[in-house]
Design a protein around this motif. Structure first.
Motif, PDB file in Angstrom:
ATOM      1  N   PRO A 193      30.951  40.439  37.132  1.00 28.63           N
ATOM      2  CA  PRO A 193      31.595  39.104  36.896  1.00 28.63           C
ATOM      3  C   PRO A 193      32.192  38.447  38.119  1.00 28.63           C
ATOM      4  N   VAL A 194      31.188  36.894  38.067  1.00 28.85           N
ATOM      5  CA  VAL A 194      31.284  36.586  39.498  1.00 28.85           C
ATOM      6  C   VAL A 194      32.437  35.254  39.078  1.00 28.85           C
ATOM      7  N   SER A 195      33.446  35.933  40.145  1.00 31.69           N
ATOM      8  CA  SER A 195      35.010  34.755  40.417  1.00 31.69           C
ATOM      9  C   SER A 195      34.903  33.515  40.708  1.00 31.69           C
ATOM     10  N   GLU A 196      34.175  33.970  42.219  1.00 36.39           N
ATOM     11  CA  GLU A 196      33.808  32.765  43.075  1.00 36.39           C
ATOM     12  C   GLU A 196      32.322  33.210  43.806  1.00 36.39           C
ATOM     13  N   PHE A 197      32.091  31.708  44.186  1.00 30.83           N
ATOM     14  CA  PHE A 197      31.136  32.136  45.248  1.00 30.83           C
ATOM     15  C   PHE A 197      30.374  30.929  46.207  1.00 30.83           C
ATOM     16  N   ALA A 198      30.000  31.030  47.028  1.00 27.76           N
ATOM     17  CA  ALA A 198      29.464  30.161  48.515  1.00 27.76           C
ATOM     18  C   ALA A 198      28.171  30.764  49.115  1.00 27.76           C
ATOM     19  N   LEU A 231      30.117  43.788  50.324  1.00 27.02           N
ATOM     20  CA  LEU A 231      30.048  43.917  52.471  1.00 27.02           C
ATOM     21  C   LEU A 231      31.911  44.144  51.997  1.00 27.02           C
ATOM     22  N   MET A 232      32.739  43.974  51.737  1.00 25.48           N
ATOM     23  CA  MET A 232      34.131  44.164  51.585  1.00 25.48           C
ATOM     24  C   MET A 232      34.578  44.218  50.285  1.00 25.48           C
ATOM     25  N   ASP A 233      36.029  44.686  50.449  1.00 25.71           N
ATOM     26  CA  ASP A 233      36.724  44.946  49.492  1.00 25.71           C
ATOM     27  C   ASP A 233      37.663  44.261  49.527  1.00 25.71           C
ATOM     28  N   ASN A 234      38.962  43.932  48.949  1.00 31.24           N
ATOM     29  CA  ASN A 234      39.867  42.855  49.149  1.00 31.24           C
ATOM     30  C   ASN A 234      39.985  41.731  49.375  1.00 31.24           C
ATOM     31  N   VAL A 235      39.339  41.073  49.023  1.00 31.66           N
ATOM     32  CA  VAL A 235      38.620  39.454  49.435  1.00 31.66           C
ATOM     33  C   VAL A 235      39.391  38.782  49.152  1.00 31.66           C
ATOM     34  N   SER A 236      40.553  36.934  49.254  1.00 32.52           N
ATOM     35  CA  SER A 236      40.788  36.527  48.769  1.00 32.52           C
ATOM     36  C   SER A 236      39.881  34.864  48.309  1.00 32.52           C
ATOM     37  N   ASN A 237      39.325  34.974  49.851  1.00 30.59           N
ATOM     38  CA  ASN A 237      39.020  33.265  49.814  1.00 30.59           C
ATOM     39  C   ASN A 237      37.884  33.356  50.518  1.00 30.59           C
ATOM     40  N   ILE A 238      36.336  32.914  49.549  1.00 28.30           N
ATOM     41  CA  ILE A 238      35.476  32.709  50.886  1.00 28.30           C
ATOM     42  C   ILE A 238      34.847  31.218  50.504  1.00 28.30           C
ATOM     43  N   SER A 251      32.249  32.206  56.112  1.00 29.84           N
ATOM     44  CA  SER A 251      33.674  32.799  56.438  1.00 29.84           C
ATOM     45  C   SER A 251      34.265  33.116  54.949  1.00 29.84           C
ATOM     46  N   LEU A 252      35.686  34.259  55.582  1.00 25.46           N
ATOM     47  CA  LEU A 252      36.320  34.887  54.331  1.00 25.46           C
ATOM     48  C   LEU A 252      37.881  34.768  54.653  1.00 25.46           C
ATOM     49  N   LEU A 253      38.798  35.225  53.342  1.00 28.19           N
ATOM     50  CA  LEU A 253      39.779  35.024  54.583  1.00 28.19           C
ATOM     51  C   LEU A 253      40.358  36.656  53.353  1.00 28.19           C
ATOM     52  N   THR A 254      40.355  37.805  53.866  1.00 28.37           N
ATOM     53  CA  THR A 254      41.497  38.885  53.122  1.00 28.37           C
ATOM     54  C   THR A 254      42.112  38.920  52.452  1.00 28.37           C
ATOM     55  N   GLU A 255      42.955  39.673  51.633  1.00 27.07           N
ATOM     56  CA  GLU A 255      44.352  39.730  51.019  1.00 27.07           C
ATOM     57  C   GLU A 255      45.492  39.651  51.742  1.00 27.07           C
ATOM     58  N   GLU A 256      45.258  40.197  53.250  1.00 28.95           N
ATOM     59  CA  GLU A 256      46.107  39.885  54.023  1.00 28.95           C
ATOM     60  C   GLU A 256      45.799  38.813  55.290  1.00 28.95           C
ATOM     61  N   ASN A 257      44.983  37.994  55.008  1.00 27.29           N
ATOM     62  CA  ASN A 257      45.097  36.606  55.642  1.00 27.29           C
ATOM     63  C   ASN A 257      44.361  37.016  56.883  1.00 27.29           C
ATOM     64  N   LYS A 258      43.381  37.975  56.758  1.00 27.80           N
ATOM     65  CA  LYS A 258      42.696  38.082  58.347  1.00 27.80           C
ATOM     66  C   LYS A 258      41.050  36.751  57.610  1.00 27.80           C
TER      67      LYS A 258
END
Length: 448
Positions: free
Chosen positions: A165-170, A193-200, A207-214
């Motif tokens: 299921p797709v919650s967000e795409f870029a 590619l990665m877990d715990n991603v909050s935004n793309i 570019s992306l932000l992780t749940e730790e704001n990295k």
């Protein structure tokens, strides 16, 4: 210009930077804008999108304007020397755009009725593609999101098979990325590619932000981290530069080659990057014609200090006097203009009361347009020649195939003749054997 007429107006500060060879930054006579530069427009702009060498903007009324290169019709006008009249969509009198996106040579919009349109890539007028909730572009493709994700490329629409299921795409320049419902990042089709991603975020690079704001961006098949101490809420990456917005809507410009970071003192409401240029939406100001005249007098007394950006030392591309004229025209004719380079003018004029004379610049535009038409004809002739060569090759292949089949047919006929001859020989041999037995039998009978 002096007048007794008074009216209210809104202006928007756009900040631009990067490649400007086709005036995609909206600045006249400057191939490259090496520092963040302010452009003041007499309208409210709520969204921007950058392509390869063109830019789209959406006004507060939902109108879409485009400026920059019109090489393949990405500005939505047929005349290559005219830019930035409102995009006209057939069948829609009052366009209310809620989303825009731009690719290499194409542009897209989404209406308030969730109708997705695209133009460019040698298609000048916006074409309805499908109903959609969201649209985003890579360089040579568009993704429409409805009940699932759809890829539109080379004028063909196809459904993408995505198992999660797709919650967000870029989109990056060449790839599609998406988050599933547990915030895992995938590159289409199924490369995790990665877990715990909050935004793309879309851009030349994802570019992306992780749940730790990295903050990370994806380049050369790997994720690269950008070290920024402040809390981040948005980002976009071009080929050379990146913009990052912090929680206070202050922007940080990053040079991807040197990794040098420069924090800006201005507040921005939206950001976008193309391949080689950046555009940011700054403050929206309300004023009046009389206020503008008073402001001009203050500017003269103070030596025009406010017309130059602090630190960067760059002035807006339109003067105070020019802006007054534009604002009056905006009230009377619903038009705006500002100076841009070469064959492109950021200009929409519904009514004019003057006659234009043919200048050297007009002749230059006409010659460039004719050269562009000649280039298109040459390309078509080349394409026709390739088609003829391919046809001749196909015809020769057919002739060779028929020759081979004819040869095989002849071999088949010779084989049938040989089989018939063998059968005849076999029958003759049987007759001879029968005759031999008969004679032997007669011989034995006579002997007895």
């Amino acid at each position: 210009m002096t007048t007794d007429q008074s009216f209210e107006y809104f202006t928007t500060d756009l900040y631009v930077m990067g490649d400007n060879k086709e005036s995609q930054c909206g600045i006249d006579n400057q191939d490259y804008v090496n520092k963040l530069t302010k452009i003041n427009l007499p309208m409210v702009i709520r969204e921007i999108a950058c392509g390869l060498e063109h830019t789209l903007i959406v006004t507060n009324e939902g109108q879409v304007y485009a400026f920059g290169s019109n090489l393949k019709g990405q500005l939505g006008v047929e005349n290559i020397s005219v830019a930035c009249s409102p995009i006209q969509v057939q069948g829609i009198n009052n366009l209310n755009c809620i989303k825009i996106a731009a690719g290499e040579y194409h542009s897209c919009l989404l209406t308030d009725e969730n109708q997705g349109y695209q133009w460019g890539d040698n298609v000048v007028k916006p074409q309805f593609i499908k109903q959609a909730q969201n649209i985003k572009c890579g360089l040579n493709f568009t993704i429409f999101q409805d009940d699932c994700l759809y890829l539109y490329k080379n004028q063909v629409l196809q459904t993408l098979q995505i198992h999660s299921p797709v919650s967000e795409f870029a989109c990056s320049a060449y790839n599609l990325f998406y988050l599933d419902n547990i915030n895992s990042l995938y590159m289409h089709p199924d490369n995790k590619l990665m877990d715990n991603v909050s935004n793309i975020f879309s851009g030349y690079y994802l570019s992306l932000l992780t749940e730790e704001n990295k903050l990370y961006y994806y380049q050369d098949k790997k994720l690269i981290q950008i070290n920024i101490q402040t809390n981040k809420i948005d980002s976009t990456f071009s080929k050379e530069f990146a913009i990052v917005l912090d929680e206070n809507n202050k922007a940080i410009i990053i040079n991807l080659k040197t990794q040098q970071q420069k924090e800006q003192d201005y507040v921005f409401h939206a950001i976008s990057s193309g391949v080689n240029h950046l555009i940011l939406i700054g403050n929206i100001t309300r004023g009046s014609k009389q206020d503008q005249e008073q402001e001009e007098q203050e500017q003269i007394q103070e030596g025009d200090d406010d017309s130059i950006l602090e630190e960067d030392g760059m002035s807006p591309i339109i003067t105070q006097k020019t802006q007054q004229d534009q604002l009056l025209n905006t009230q009377q004719n619903n038009t705006f203009s500002f100076s841009i380079r070469k064959d492109l003018q950021l200009l929409h004029s519904i009514k004019t009361n003057h006659k234009e004379t043919q200048t050297d610049e007009d002749i230059y535009y006409q010659l460039k347009y004719e050269n562009e038409e000649l280039r298109k004809i040459q390309q078509q002739q080349k394409k026709n020649l390739e088609i003829q060569i391919q046809f001749q090759k196909t015809l020769q292949d057919q002739i060779n195939r028929l020759t081979q089949e004819n040869h095989m047919l002849k071999l088949g006929q010779n084989k049938n003749q040989l089989l018939s001859l063998i059968k005849q020989k076999q029958q003759n041999l049987r007759n001879m054997i029968d005759e031999f037995y008969q004679k032997q039998k007669e011989f034995l009978g006579q002997k007895k």
